[in-house]
Design a protein around this motif. Structure first.
Motif, mmCIF file in Angstrom:
data_model
loop_
_atom_site.group_PDB
_atom_site.id
_atom_site.type_symbol
_atom_site.label_atom_id
_atom_site.label_comp_id
_atom_site.label_asym_id
_atom_site.label_seq_id
_atom_site.Cartn_x
_atom_site.Cartn_y
_atom_site.Cartn_z
ATOM 1 N N VAL A 1 53.038 78.850 49.918
ATOM 2 C CA VAL A 1 52.698 77.558 49.330
ATOM 3 C C VAL A 1 53.133 77.564 47.876
ATOM 4 O O VAL A 1 52.966 78.569 47.171
ATOM 5 C CB VAL A 1 51.182 77.293 49.429
ATOM 6 C CG1 VAL A 1 50.805 76.013 48.701
ATOM 7 C CG2 VAL A 1 50.754 77.229 50.890
ATOM 8 N N MET A 2 53.672 76.457 47.427
ATOM 9 C CA MET A 2 54.024 76.309 46.018
ATOM 10 C C MET A 2 53.167 75.200 45.417
ATOM 11 O O MET A 2 52.955 74.163 46.052
ATOM 12 C CB MET A 2 55.506 75.995 45.854
ATOM 13 C CG MET A 2 56.407 77.094 46.407
ATOM 14 S SD MET A 2 58.158 76.807 46.107
ATOM 15 C CE MET A 2 58.296 77.334 44.384
ATOM 16 N N GLY B 1 55.963 74.080 55.428
ATOM 17 C CA GLY B 1 56.018 73.126 56.533
ATOM 18 C C GLY B 1 55.911 71.687 56.103
ATOM 19 O O GLY B 1 56.038 70.777 56.933
ATOM 20 N N GLY B 2 55.671 71.465 54.829
ATOM 21 C CA GLY B 2 55.646 70.105 54.293
ATOM 22 C C GLY B 2 54.263 69.531 54.037
ATOM 23 O O GLY B 2 54.144 68.439 53.457
ATOM 24 N N GLY B 3 53.211 70.230 54.458
ATOM 25 C CA GLY B 3 51.875 69.757 54.131
ATOM 26 C C GLY B 3 51.681 69.761 52.630
ATOM 27 O O GLY B 3 52.056 70.717 51.956
ATOM 28 N N ILE C 1 55.426 65.299 45.136
ATOM 29 C CA ILE C 1 55.836 66.686 45.225
ATOM 30 C C ILE C 1 56.720 66.846 46.451
ATOM 31 O O ILE C 1 56.454 66.270 47.503
ATOM 32 C CB ILE C 1 54.609 67.624 45.266
ATOM 33 C CG1 ILE C 1 55.021 69.079 45.143
ATOM 34 C CG2 ILE C 1 53.768 67.383 46.512
ATOM 35 C CD1 ILE C 1 53.844 70.030 44.899
ATOM 36 N N SER C 2 57.778 67.607 46.290
ATOM 37 C CA SER C 2 58.691 67.845 47.407
ATOM 38 C C SER C 2 59.225 69.265 47.308
ATOM 39 O O SER C 2 59.046 69.946 46.296
ATOM 40 C CB SER C 2 59.843 66.836 47.395
ATOM 41 O OG SER C 2 60.596 66.946 46.193
ATOM 42 N N ARG C 3 59.905 69.645 48.372
ATOM 43 C CA ARG C 3 60.335 71.046 48.437
ATOM 44 C C ARG C 3 61.632 71.142 49.217
ATOM 45 O O ARG C 3 61.800 70.469 50.236
ATOM 46 C CB ARG C 3 59.228 71.855 49.115
ATOM 47 C CG ARG C 3 59.498 73.326 49.312
ATOM 48 C CD ARG C 3 58.227 74.007 49.766
ATOM 49 N NE ARG C 3 58.450 75.408 50.053
ATOM 50 C CZ ARG C 3 57.488 76.297 50.173
ATOM 51 N NH1 ARG C 3 56.219 75.932 50.023
ATOM 52 N NH2 ARG C 3 57.764 77.553 50.444
ATOM 53 N N TRP D 1 47.925 74.920 51.965
ATOM 54 C CA TRP D 1 48.269 74.016 50.872
ATOM 55 C C TRP D 1 47.057 73.202 50.404
ATOM 56 O O TRP D 1 47.050 72.638 49.323
ATOM 57 C CB TRP D 1 49.385 73.060 51.309
ATOM 58 C CG TRP D 1 49.106 72.354 52.601
ATOM 59 C CD1 TRP D 1 49.487 72.743 53.841
ATOM 60 C CD2 TRP D 1 48.358 71.141 52.779
ATOM 61 N NE1 TRP D 1 49.033 71.856 54.773
ATOM 62 C CE2 TRP D 1 48.351 70.865 54.174
ATOM 63 C CE3 TRP D 1 47.715 70.251 51.908
ATOM 64 C CZ2 TRP D 1 47.709 69.745 54.691
ATOM 65 C CZ3 TRP D 1 47.086 69.145 52.428
ATOM 66 C CH2 TRP D 1 47.084 68.903 53.799
ATOM 67 N N TYR D 2 46.013 73.127 51.252
ATOM 68 C CA TYR D 2 44.867 72.273 50.952
ATOM 69 C C TYR D 2 43.857 72.928 50.018
ATOM 70 O O TYR D 2 43.010 72.265 49.456
ATOM 71 C CB TYR D 2 44.163 71.874 52.255
ATOM 72 C CG TYR D 2 43.976 73.036 53.192
ATOM 73 C CD1 TYR D 2 44.917 73.308 54.170
ATOM 74 C CD2 TYR D 2 42.858 73.867 53.094
ATOM 75 C CE1 TYR D 2 44.772 74.401 55.026
ATOM 76 C CE2 TYR D 2 42.709 74.945 53.941
ATOM 77 C CZ TYR D 2 43.671 75.217 54.903
ATOM 78 O OH TYR D 2 43.532 76.287 55.737
ATOM 79 N N THR D 3 43.912 74.251 49.856
ATOM 80 C CA THR D 3 42.983 74.931 48.953
ATOM 81 C C THR D 3 43.631 75.089 47.581
ATOM 82 O O THR D 3 44.844 75.280 47.465
ATOM 83 C CB THR D 3 42.572 76.305 49.476
ATOM 84 O OG1 THR D 3 43.760 77.110 49.650
ATOM 85 C CG2 THR D 3 41.884 76.195 50.819
#
Length: 122
Positions: free
Chosen positions: A33-34, A54-56, A69-71, A103-105
């Motif tokens: 995660v970034m 994964g894009g979450g 935000i994008s990746r 990504w949610y934490t």
């Protein structure tokens, strides 16, 4: 380990836009995660946004509607597009990474960049 290098900060007038980039290198073959955090003078560091391979993704309440935000996984790079910037957005922006997909934490980031200064003039 993951090494992170931010770029794209600078001075912008209120209402303007900036795009920050963060390139990761090192052990990037695992899912990670970034995230973006920022710290203004005299204030604690705060979460801005995060995105998994994964894009979450999620954004802070202060960024919703203005930031995105994008990746690019092929480039191991995360971007923070900031629009309608306000003086309150002035801070050092840090890129961070953690292995896994949570990504949610907001916690658990083990790797940090050096930061890039964003200054919004009113």
């Amino acid at each position: 380990q993951v090494q992170l290098v931010e770029s794209g900060g600078g001075l912008v007038q209120a209402g303007g836009s900036l795009r920050l980039s963060c390139a990761a290198s090192g052990r990037t073959e695992r899912s990670y995660v970034m995230g973006w955090f920022r710290q203004a003078p005299g204030k604690e560091r705060e979460f801005v946004g995060s995105i998994s391979s994964g894009g979450g993704s999620r954004l802070s309440d202060s960024g919703k509607g203005r930031f995105s935000i994008s990746r690019d996984n092929a480039k191991n790079t995360v971007y923070l597009q900031m629009n309608t910037l306000q003086s309150e957005d002035t801070a050092v922006y840090y890129c961070a990474a953690k292995y896994g997909s949570s990504w949610y934490t907001l916690t658990g980031y083990d790797y940090w960049g050096q930061g890039t200064q964003v200054t919004v003039s009113s």
